[in-house]
Design an enzyme around this catalytic site. Structure first.
Site, mmCIF file in Angstrom:
data_model
loop_
_atom_site.group_PDB
_atom_site.id
_atom_site.type_symbol
_atom_site.label_atom_id
_atom_site.label_comp_id
_atom_site.label_asym_id
_atom_site.label_seq_id
_atom_site.Cartn_x
_atom_site.Cartn_y
_atom_site.Cartn_z
ATOM 1 N N SER A 1 -6.340 4.870 -10.744
ATOM 2 C CA SER A 1 -7.779 4.960 -11.023
ATOM 3 C C SER A 1 -8.078 6.261 -11.784
ATOM 4 C CB SER A 1 -8.568 4.906 -9.719
ATOM 5 O OG SER A 1 -8.120 5.888 -8.829
ATOM 6 N N MET B 1 -10.250 6.241 -0.636
ATOM 7 C CA MET B 1 -9.688 5.705 0.603
ATOM 8 C C MET B 1 -8.951 6.797 1.380
ATOM 9 S SD MET B 1 -10.729 2.643 0.249
ATOM 10 C CE MET B 1 -9.910 1.756 1.556
ATOM 11 N N GLY B 2 -8.249 7.670 0.645
ATOM 12 C CA GLY B 2 -7.518 8.752 1.307
ATOM 13 C C GLY B 2 -6.221 8.308 1.945
ATOM 14 N N LYS C 1 0.847 -1.197 0.000
ATOM 15 C CA LYS C 1 0.000 0.000 0.000
ATOM 16 C C LYS C 1 0.885 1.251 0.000
ATOM 17 C CE LYS C 1 -3.361 2.976 0.549
ATOM 18 N NZ LYS C 1 -4.230 3.319 -0.602
ATOM 19 N N GLY D 1 -8.626 -2.590 -15.191
ATOM 20 C CA GLY D 1 -9.718 -3.306 -15.845
ATOM 21 C C GLY D 1 -9.505 -4.778 -16.087
ATOM 22 N N THR E 1 -9.340 -3.757 -8.709
ATOM 23 C CA THR E 1 -10.741 -4.003 -8.354
ATOM 24 C C THR E 1 -11.083 -5.497 -8.285
ATOM 25 O OG1 THR E 1 -11.425 -1.887 -9.298
ATOM 26 C CG2 THR E 1 -13.131 -3.571 -9.087
ATOM 27 N N CYS F 1 -2.328 9.895 -6.712
ATOM 28 C CA CYS F 1 -3.457 9.610 -5.820
ATOM 29 C C CYS F 1 -4.523 10.681 -6.005
ATOM 30 C CB CYS F 1 -3.041 9.566 -4.353
ATOM 31 S SG CYS F 1 -4.521 9.349 -3.324
HETATM 32 O O1 RRO Z 1 -5.717 5.698 -0.977
HETATM 33 C C1 RRO Z 1 -6.370 6.111 -1.968
HETATM 34 O O2 RRO Z 1 -7.406 6.776 -1.847
HETATM 35 C C2 RRO Z 1 -5.922 5.853 -3.336
HETATM 36 C C3 RRO Z 1 -4.631 6.031 -3.773
HETATM 37 BR BR1 RRO Z 1 -3.226 6.490 -2.649
HETATM 38 C C4 RRO Z 1 -4.339 5.873 -5.152
HETATM 39 O O3 RRO Z 1 -3.193 6.034 -5.617
HETATM 40 N N1 RRO Z 1 -5.346 5.544 -5.980
HETATM 41 C C5 RRO Z 1 -6.600 5.344 -5.556
HETATM 42 O O4 RRO Z 1 -7.492 5.037 -6.371
HETATM 43 N N2 RRO Z 1 -6.876 5.511 -4.219
#
Ligand code: RRO
Length: 311
Positions: free
Chosen positions: A193, A72-73, A46, A249, A271, A129
């Site tokens: 994403s 997710m942040g 992560k 995908g 996903t 992100c």
């Molecule tokens: O943690 C996230 O919200 C997050 C990250 Br760091 C990222 O690089 N890509 C994503 O889709 N979520």
């Protein structure tokens, strides 16, 4: 027919091209152990910040028929936790250590910590992100992208890659590739994403996730054409020494095949891994092997980047 699925990124040999996408099944040592024990070819951690973070408010992830949305942040246990994991775990497969710091100076501190450690795997600097509240994606700011790479390579001599956001314009591909080709990058990982999409529930008339008014990164089947395009666009623009991890995908072995056909050296899965768990890797490999047997391709190199135009 003997099928060889092995692939190489920098000094790292992968027995097969499949890896988890950063952020999926990789926040804790328990999850990482499950990936190491699975048939994945490699494991990504992560994206880590210097200090642990709990991330955005829940609900912050949702699955729908064609993919997922997340905000997710950056929840993670902090870089020290992952550095400890990757320098002490059983080294049976390559590790891709991902870092992402909302403050660019913290990325340099993180790189220095990795440089000074005994870690010998790949480092992936996440510049894409979409979900840190109040922070734009560095990958869309080309001056900032160039600056961080200049600073990074002044202090970092281990194999380094970057995670890129999706681009949507051919001139963006030209401009980004022109910057990346100036640096000794080991790889890029494309795509993160698709940022700031919106999924809604027509019954409750609510957004599916809470943070940022429901806006979040879109993954899954929705984004496959964008991933194929980004892999192919960068493969035709980047110097051959920069390898490509294709992400976006993947639901079956044919999707893996298509990303490699477009130029990917390895393929990561987000996903669908979230939905199916680490046993997914065996299914994807079986399906990929079956397709390669049908097509008489003994290795990934025999069809990688061999996409032809329609006529
Ligand atoms: O943690 C996230 O919200 C997050 C990250 Br760091 C990222 O690089 N890509 C994503 O889709 N979520």
């Amino acid at each position: 027919m003997k099928i060889d699925l092995s692939t190489t990124i920098g000094p790292n040999q992968f027995s097969n091209p499949l890896i988890n996408a950063a952020g999926v099944w990789d926040e804790t040592a328990l999850e990482l152990d499950e990936l190491v024990a699975s048939t994945a070819g490699g494991v990504t951690t992560k994206s880590a910040t210097l200090e642990p973070r709990s991330g955005n408010q829940r609900p912050r992830y949702a699955d729908v028929a064609l993919g997922s949305i997340n905000s997710m942040g950056l929840p993670n246990q902090g870089l020290k936790y992952y550095l400890n994991y990757v320098t002490t775990h059983d080294a049976s497969k390559p590790i891709d250590l991902s870092i992402a710091n909302p403050n660019p100076m913290d990325n340099l501190t993180a790189l220095q910590m990795i440089q000074d450690s005994s870690f010998q795997g790949l480092t992936e600097l996440n510049l894409s992100c979409p979900n840190v509240i109040g922070k734009p994606q560095i990958g869309y700011d080309l001056a900032a992208l160039k600056q961080i790479l200049q600073q990074a390579f002044k202090l970092f001599t281990k194999p380094l890659g970057i995670k890129l956001p999706p681009y949507f314009d051919l001139q963006q591909f030209d401009a980004v590739a022109d910057i990346l080709n100036q640096f000794p990058l080991t790889f890029i990982n494309t795509i993160n994403s698709v940022g700031n999409g919106l999924l809604v529930d027509p019954t409750s008339e609510r957004t599916l996730i809470e943070p940022k008014g429901g806006f979040g990164g879109i993954g899954g089947a929705y984004v496959k054409p964008v991933a194929l395009a980004n892999v192919h666009a960068f493969r035709s623009r980047l110097k051959p020494t920069i390898k490509i991890i294709g992400t976006g995908g993947v639901r079956n072995g044919t999707d893996v095949f298509e990303l490699i056909l477009c130029g990917a050296d390895a393929v990561s899965v987000g996903t669908t891994l979230m939905q199916a768990g680490p046993q997914l890797f065996t299914k994807l490999q079986d399906e990929l092997i079956q397709l390669m047997v049908q097509k008489h391709y003994p290795s990934l190199a025999t069809f990688r980047n061999q996409l032809k135009a329609a006529h």
